[in-house]
Design an enzyme around this catalytic site. Structure first.
Site, PDB file in Angstrom:
ATOM      1  N   VAL A   1       0.845  -1.194   0.000  1.00 41.97           N
ATOM      2  CA  VAL A   1       0.000   0.000   0.000  1.00 41.97           C
ATOM      3  C   VAL A   1       0.880   1.244   0.000  1.00 41.97           C
ATOM      4  CG1 VAL A   1      -1.816   1.288   1.183  1.00 41.97           C
ATOM      5  CG2 VAL A   1      -1.772  -1.212   1.335  1.00 41.97           C
TER       6      VAL A   1
ATOM      7  N   LYS B   1      -6.181  -2.076  -1.496  1.00 41.32           N
ATOM      8  CA  LYS B   1      -5.405  -1.317  -0.508  1.00 41.32           C
ATOM      9  C   LYS B   1      -6.293  -0.871   0.652  1.00 41.32           C
ATOM     10  CE  LYS B   1      -2.269   0.275  -4.138  1.00 41.32           C
ATOM     11  NZ  LYS B   1      -1.869   1.405  -5.015  1.00 41.32           N
TER      12      LYS B   1
END
Length: 427
Positions: A129, A202
């Site tokens: 992420v 994410k």
């Protein structure tokens, strides 16, 4: 400390380069040299970057993982299969794993965490992420003593580039996307970015860490940016807002649960996220004790992602040498993930209306029937150009959506457009 690398594309090549150019520094930081002993690729015979030693290449990832001389496995292949089987094999063999695979973590993270816990080994994924942005470790460790209320982020560079160009140049969605492709910010098939799948994966990972709850990509409400128009961008500007593709994970103030969603939204230009331009990423975290925090930087690319991967490699290698295990999964809270209809949001709506007495009353009646309060209304134009621009107070998303559907059926309303959620404070 012997490393096996799975994948040697843009990110993998940068990892190899950094391992070579920073070898002495990395050895000093870890306490032992980091030695690459094998690289699994799909086509070992293909000519590669000069940094890649052909003697290290193999087409048999499964065999490389279980070799006795491999201490740590790095995966930058991406996708679900066969990466899932490879990482499970590594963890089951007691070998720590560092991965950048957001899709796999968002779909099968629980399985991987369970395997790591059973083997007493590490699973690290800072690069999954936000590229180089340090985000996973702060959520998992730095804020472990706090209560996170909300995570609000721009986590996809392609969509942020497109929306930035639309805002700053007046380009249409198609024109901005074409420019993103020409500059290398968008893939030949940009659907994973434009339709929100990348950001949804994410968002699931961030929600897991922030709220100590298992969240998968299937729990994430998702809307892409393909329907955002130049008129929406202009309307946002008139309200002092900008349109961003946001990943939002937050605790519900109305019930014990969390909402996790990805969608375009208006955000006030005074908000720190509003100034995040082009392909950069940023995540805004609100916690009870720490207050407001923002993490900003390069969200993708070979070198930034490789930096995050190697940060994890150093941490895991230190743990391995010291005979300890780093922080594992924390899912004790097990909060329910609320459906989008129960999530409290606010809407911006643009209505083309007939220019006659009673229009505002008819529109207000539709909102009232669904118990939705109007925060502001602006009337523009005359005759065929007559329109109403409304912003609501917070209400359950299902009620707001039902209101919009009723508005579409009113005789006084010629068209409904500019339906966007409003996030991050009052416009």
């Amino acid at each position: 400390m012997n490393l096996a690398l799975l994948g040697c594309g843009v990110v993998g090549t940068e990892i190899v380069r950094l391992l070579r150019t920073s070898a002495d520094d990395l050895a000093a930081r870890v306490g032992e040299p980091l030695r690459l002993v094998g690289i699994a690729v799909r086509r070992p015979e293909r000519v590669r970057d000069a940094a890649i030693d052909p003697a290290l290449l193999t087409g048999d990832a499964a065999a490389l993982i279980v070799r006795d001389d491999v201490d740590l496995v790095i995966e930058v292949v991406g996708g679900i299969d066969p990466a899932r089987d490879w990482l499970l094999a590594a963890l089951n063999a007691g070998k720590p794993v560092v991965t950048a695979n957001k899709a796999l973590l968002a779909s099968h993270g629980a399985m991987l965490h369970d395997a790591a816990a059973a083997a007493g080994t590490d699973l690290y994924y800072e690069a999954a992420v936000g590229g180089a942005i340090p985000l996973i470790r702060p959520l998992r460790e730095s804020l472990a003593g706090d209560r996170v209320r909300r995570v609000l982020g721009i986590v996809n560079g392609t969509t942020n580039f497109v929306l930035t160009r639309m805002d700053e140049t007046g380009a249409s969605f198609a024109e901005a996307l074409a420019e993103a492709g020409a500059l290398g910010y968008a893939e030949a098939d940009p659907s994973a970015d434009i339709d929100g799948y990348d950001a949804a994966a994410k968002a699931a990972i961030m929600a897991q860490l922030a709220f100590h709850t298992r969240v998968t990509i299937d729990d994430v409400y998702r809307e892409g940016i393909g329907e955002v128009t130049a008129a929406d961008i202009a309307s946002a500007r008139e309200l002092g807002c900008v349109v961003k593709a946001l990943a939002v994970a937050e605790r519900s103030a109305q019930s014990e649960g969390i909402s996790v969603r990805v969608h375009p939204a208006m955000i006030a230009r005074s908000h720190p996220l509003a100034g995040v331009r082009e392909a950069f990423n940023a995540v805004f975290v609100e916690a009870e004790a720490a207050g407001q925090l923002m993490f900003y930087g390069q969200g993708a690319g070979g070198a930034p992602t490789a930096s995050a991967v190697l940060g994890d490699v150093v941490a895991v290698a230190r743990n391995r040498i010291a005979g300890r295990q780093g922080p594992g999964e924390s899912s004790y809270a097990a909060l329910p993930v609320l459906p989008m209809g129960r999530t409290v949001t606010r809407y911006h709506v643009n209505l083309d209306v007939t220019d006659k007495t009673g229009v505002l009353a008819a529109v207000a009646g539709a909102f009232a029937r669904h118990d939705v309060s109007i925060r502001s209304v602006r009337q523009e134009g005359r005759g065929d150009d007559a329109s109403l621009v409304l912003v609501t107070h917070a209400a359950p998303d299902a009620a707001l959506s039902a209101t919009v559907e009723e508005l579409r059926g009113l005789a006084e309303v010629r068209a409904v457009s500019g339906v966007l959620r409003v996030e991050g404070g009052e416009p």
